[in-house]
Scaffold this motif. Structure first.
Motif, PDB file in Angstrom:
ATOM      1  N   SER A  65       0.851  -1.190   0.000  1.00 58.10           N
ATOM      2  CA  SER A  65       0.000   0.000   0.000  1.00 58.10           C
ATOM      3  C   SER A  65       0.882   1.233   0.000  1.00 58.10           C
ATOM      4  N   SER A  66       0.350   2.320  -0.495  1.00 59.66           N
ATOM      5  CA  SER A  66       1.126   3.555  -0.579  1.00 59.66           C
ATOM      6  C   SER A  66       1.159   4.264   0.770  1.00 59.66           C
ATOM      7  N   PRO A  67       2.321   4.798   1.152  1.00 58.15           N
ATOM      8  CA  PRO A  67       2.361   5.643   2.351  1.00 58.15           C
ATOM      9  C   PRO A  67       1.466   6.861   2.172  1.00 58.15           C
ATOM     10  N   THR A  68       0.933   7.347   3.272  1.00 62.84           N
ATOM     11  CA  THR A  68       0.114   8.556   3.215  1.00 62.84           C
ATOM     12  C   THR A  68       0.963   9.802   3.429  1.00 62.84           C
ATOM     13  N   ARG A  69       1.775   9.796   4.471  1.00 63.90           N
ATOM     14  CA  ARG A  69       2.664  10.913   4.765  1.00 63.90           C
ATOM     15  C   ARG A  69       3.973  10.350   5.298  1.00 63.90           C
ATOM     16  N   ILE A  70       5.057  10.664   4.621  1.00 65.60           N
ATOM     17  CA  ILE A  70       6.361  10.192   5.090  1.00 65.60           C
ATOM     18  C   ILE A  70       6.883  11.217   6.082  1.00 65.60           C
ATOM     19  N   ASN A  71       6.351  11.104   7.268  1.00 64.74           N
ATOM     20  CA  ASN A  71       6.640  12.018   8.360  1.00 64.74           C
ATOM     21  C   ASN A  71       6.461  11.221   9.645  1.00 64.74           C
ATOM     22  N   SER A  99       1.214   1.452   8.513  1.00 67.22           N
ATOM     23  CA  SER A  99       2.484   0.727   8.528  1.00 67.22           C
ATOM     24  C   SER A  99       3.404   1.136   7.380  1.00 67.22           C
ATOM     25  N   ALA A 100       2.837   1.402   6.197  1.00 63.86           N
ATOM     26  CA  ALA A 100       3.667   1.785   5.059  1.00 63.86           C
ATOM     27  C   ALA A 100       4.365   3.114   5.321  1.00 63.86           C
ATOM     28  N   SER A 101       3.623   4.095   5.840  1.00 66.34           N
ATOM     29  CA  SER A 101       4.222   5.398   6.153  1.00 66.34           C
ATOM     30  C   SER A 101       5.283   5.254   7.241  1.00 66.34           C
ATOM     31  N   GLY A 102       4.968   4.440   8.253  1.00 67.48           N
ATOM     32  CA  GLY A 102       5.915   4.250   9.343  1.00 67.48           C
ATOM     33  C   GLY A 102       7.205   3.601   8.889  1.00 67.48           C
ATOM     34  N   GLU A 103       7.104   2.605   8.011  1.00 70.39           N
ATOM     35  CA  GLU A 103       8.299   1.900   7.557  1.00 70.39           C
ATOM     36  C   GLU A 103       9.214   2.814   6.750  1.00 70.39           C
ATOM     37  N   ILE A 104       8.647   3.546   5.800  1.00 70.50           N
ATOM     38  CA  ILE A 104       9.483   4.426   4.982  1.00 70.50           C
ATOM     39  C   ILE A 104      10.056   5.551   5.840  1.00 70.50           C
ATOM     40  N   SER A 105       9.256   6.109   6.744  1.00 68.07           N
ATOM     41  CA  SER A 105       9.742   7.180   7.619  1.00 68.07           C
ATOM     42  C   SER A 105      10.919   6.727   8.473  1.00 68.07           C
ATOM     43  N   SER A 106      10.910   5.461   8.880  1.00 64.43           N
ATOM     44  CA  SER A 106      11.970   4.968   9.762  1.00 64.43           C
ATOM     45  C   SER A 106      13.340   4.986   9.085  1.00 64.43           C
ATOM     46  N   TRP A 107      13.372   4.884   7.755  1.00 69.68           N
ATOM     47  CA  TRP A 107      14.645   4.961   7.029  1.00 69.68           C
ATOM     48  C   TRP A 107      15.109   6.402   6.845  1.00 69.68           C
ATOM     49  N   ILE A 108      14.159   7.325   6.792  1.00 73.52           N
ATOM     50  CA  ILE A 108      14.460   8.704   6.440  1.00 73.52           C
ATOM     51  C   ILE A 108      14.870   9.541   7.649  1.00 73.52           C
ATOM     52  N   PHE A 109      14.254   9.282   8.797  1.00 69.73           N
ATOM     53  CA  PHE A 109      14.408  10.165   9.954  1.00 69.73           C
ATOM     54  C   PHE A 109      15.147   9.484  11.101  1.00 69.73           C
ATOM     55  N   GLY A 110      15.872  10.289  11.846  1.00 64.87           N
ATOM     56  CA  GLY A 110      16.521   9.825  13.056  1.00 64.87           C
ATOM     57  C   GLY A 110      15.772  10.314  14.281  1.00 64.87           C
ATOM     58  N   SER A 111      16.086   9.737  15.426  1.00 66.02           N
ATOM     59  CA  SER A 111      15.479  10.107  16.702  1.00 66.02           C
ATOM     60  C   SER A 111      16.591  10.255  17.729  1.00 66.02           C
ATOM     61  N   LEU A 112      16.252  10.721  18.904  1.00 64.17           N
ATOM     62  CA  LEU A 112      17.288  10.882  19.924  1.00 64.17           C
ATOM     63  C   LEU A 112      17.737   9.543  20.486  1.00 64.17           C
ATOM     64  N   VAL A 113      16.787   8.613  20.672  1.00 64.66           N
ATOM     65  CA  VAL A 113      17.117   7.291  21.206  1.00 64.66           C
ATOM     66  C   VAL A 113      16.396   6.225  20.392  1.00 64.66           C
ATOM     67  N   ASN A 162       5.752  16.202   3.338  1.00 63.32           N
ATOM     68  CA  ASN A 162       5.237  14.878   3.668  1.00 63.32           C
ATOM     69  C   ASN A 162       5.357  13.915   2.491  1.00 63.32           C
ATOM     70  N   ARG A 163       5.622  14.460   1.307  1.00 65.21           N
ATOM     71  CA  ARG A 163       5.819  13.635   0.112  1.00 65.21           C
ATOM     72  C   ARG A 163       7.276  13.609  -0.331  1.00 65.21           C
ATOM     73  N   MET A 164       8.023  14.637   0.022  1.00 64.86           N
ATOM     74  CA  MET A 164       9.444  14.713  -0.311  1.00 64.86           C
ATOM     75  C   MET A 164      10.210  15.051   0.964  1.00 64.86           C
ATOM     76  N   PRO A 165      10.354  14.061   1.853  1.00 66.58           N
ATOM     77  CA  PRO A 165      10.901  14.331   3.190  1.00 66.58           C
ATOM     78  C   PRO A 165      12.416  14.518   3.183  1.00 66.58           C
ATOM     79  N   VAL A 166      12.886  15.265   4.154  1.00 66.45           N
ATOM     80  CA  VAL A 166      14.321  15.441   4.397  1.00 66.45           C
ATOM     81  C   VAL A 166      14.571  15.110   5.860  1.00 66.45           C
TER      82      VAL A 166
END
Length: 516
Positions: free
Chosen positions: A40-46, A53-67, A183-187
């Protein structure tokens, strides 16, 4: 038949799709390119808006967190080098040096402060806001220090900072956060980046971040191939056009031969998730706990697992992870009791001549879930309940059924967390727009216990309170908890560095290598 051999194509057009996908895969294949699938297509890569789940999976590769979690399920640093509690309400982070956003701008403590402020905006609608409700202030005294003050001791004071951080220099000028181009072209700062904006139902290419602060991933490109049909995905996996993909128990037991096992390693573990039926508790007759109990008694969870999972799963009876400290050790699971179900239904005014009728809605793209619905339909019919099944495309399902509360009952799944938090699903305050308590569960005692537990730092005391919450929720039957599947993943044997752990197999993905 409920279970069809997934190798057989139902329509001639499916074979054409398979051949076209094969051609696309062969054109895009490279020695350090990993081929995946996405249904399925992600809704918001944020990371702050990702609720599917699709948005969460792609976001996990793009963004970092503190811990983040380490291989043992303990909290370790991600973008934070270290941290300490200066008192029971103050947390100080020391950030790693030299981290940059994908566009080259330095990451600083100001980005953490901005992220917290962004989450507090009224026009940001996300269930993750509740995680930060006890954050009283966030300060950035210098570029490498973040000081968080809480209004009270908070059991999730550290773990909430597993949420991703977004860049201030890009987001501060955005007027409409829910529909922003970002949300479509995340940095982000994560191990992979995107070079092209997200398009619905198209493949997603992720490129290695060569400036990643741990080290650049050895696998230089990941391609998420949009494959909406599970049988097509399995055919692509068998043909070697996918490098990693989930297997269903049916595929593992009936459709995987020795030739497949020579090419793939297979990893199996209990999934940290469960599948459930959620009732709309705002509507009659589902606001009657006795009727919900009757429906639960009429469903044979073992039969579902035997038919669908070939023993690669276990029954689920409550909202927390079995075997964990918050799961009551003396808990006696409810019995499958169709005769008792019929008795309770009769007390509610229903029988086979005057049956209860309702519609169960779920999403397309999940054949196991649809098959489970059919088994449940048959089991309920045996006690005089007529359940219709409606399957919808994922986004339409969320936007027109789940979030507007336009349903009798839904069939969905939820994660079992290493650090459970009952608030998003079970507290009355989460029954609001964008909240995860979309079934409308309200229990004053559960609310009180959740609020009490949030101030408990002692893990044993916390566990005692959560065991009480568990029992109350199970008694009320807002959900029919159905099953916990096993996670089965096939990975090509030429991919090295895969090490299973309590949090799965991909926690060390940046260390994976593809051998020619």
């Amino acid at each position: 038949m409920l279970l069809l051999a997934e190798e057989s194509f139902r329509e001639g057009g499916e074979m054409l799709r398979y051949l076209l996908l094969s051609l696309l895969f062969s054109l895009s294949f490279a020695s350090q390119t990993l081929q995946r699938s996405i249904s399925s297509s992600p809704t918001r890569i944020n990371p702050l808006l990702a609720t599917d789940s699709a948005s969460g999976e792609i976001s996990s590769w793009i963004f970092g967190s503190l811990v983040k979690f380490d291989a043992n399920g303990s909290i370790t640093g991600d973008m934070a080098q270290s941290w300490e509690f200066t008192d029971d309400r103050t947390l100080r982070f020391h950030l790693k040096k030299g981290i940059r956003w994908h566009d080259g701008v330095p990451f600083t403590a100001a980005d953490v402060l901005f992220t917290w402020r962004w989450l507090r905006r009224e026009d940001v609608i996300t269930p993750y806001k509740s995680d930060f409700k006890y954050v009283e202030s966030v300060e950035a005294p210098d570029d490498e220090t973040v000081v968080v003050r809480y209004s009270q001791p908070y059991f999730k004071a550290l773990s909430i900072w597993m949420n991703g951080i977004i860049p201030e220099h890009l987001w501060r000028e955005e007027k409409d956060p829910m529909h922003s181009r970002l949300n479509r072209m995340p940095v982000g700062t994560g191990p992979y980046l995107m070079k092209r904006a997200l398009a619905v139902n198209e493949n997603i290419r992720l490129y290695a971040n060569e400036a990643y602060y741990e080290h650049p991933p050895f696998i230089k490109e990941q391609i998420y191939n949009y494959i909406g049909d599970p049988s097509t995905m399995f055919m692509m996996l068998k043909s070697g056009r996918l490098d990693i993909a989930p297997l269903s128990p049916l595929q593992l037991e009936r459709q995987v031969g020795e030739d497949f096992r020579e090419k793939f390693n297979i990893y199996e573990r209990p999934a940290n998730s469960y599948t459930y039926i959620g009732f709309n508790l705002r509507k009659k007759p589902f606001n009657d706990p006795k009727l919900r109990k009757a429906l639960s008694m009429a469903i044979d969870r073992k039969e579902i697992i035997d038919l669908l999972f070939f023993s690669h799963g276990r029954p689920c009876y409550g909202p927390f992870m079995p075997g964990s400290e918050v799961y009551p050790k003396d808990f006696v699971a409810p019995r499958y009791d169709p005769a008792g179900a019929e008795k309770l239904l009769a007390e509610a005014g229903y029988d086979k001549k005057h049956p209860l009728e309702f519609t169960l809605v779920t999403n397309t793209g999940n054949e196991i879930r649809l098959n489970a619905a059919q088994i449940i339909q048959r089991e309920l019919m045996a006690v005089g309940v007529k359940m219709k099944i409606r399957a919808m495309e994922w986004q339409a399902f969320l936007n027109s059924v789940v979030f507007p509360h336009n349903f009798d009952a839904v069939l969905l799944g939820w994660n079992l967390s290493l650090i459970p938090d009952a608030y998003p699903l079970w507290h009355s305050d989460s029954d609001k727009k964008g909240g995860f308590n979309f079934v409308g569960y309200h229990n004053d005692e559960v609310d009180r216990l959740i609020e009490m537990s949030e101030k408990i730092v002692d893990r044993k005391k916390f566990a005692r309170i959560y065991r009480r919450i568990f029992r109350l929720i199970v008694r009320d039957n807002p959900y029919i908890f159905l099953y916990i599947p096993y996670s089965i993943t096939a990975v090509k044997k030429n991919i090295k560095g895969v090490t299973p752990s309590i949090i799965g197999i991909e926690y060390n993905f940046i260390d994976w290598k593809i051998e020619d």
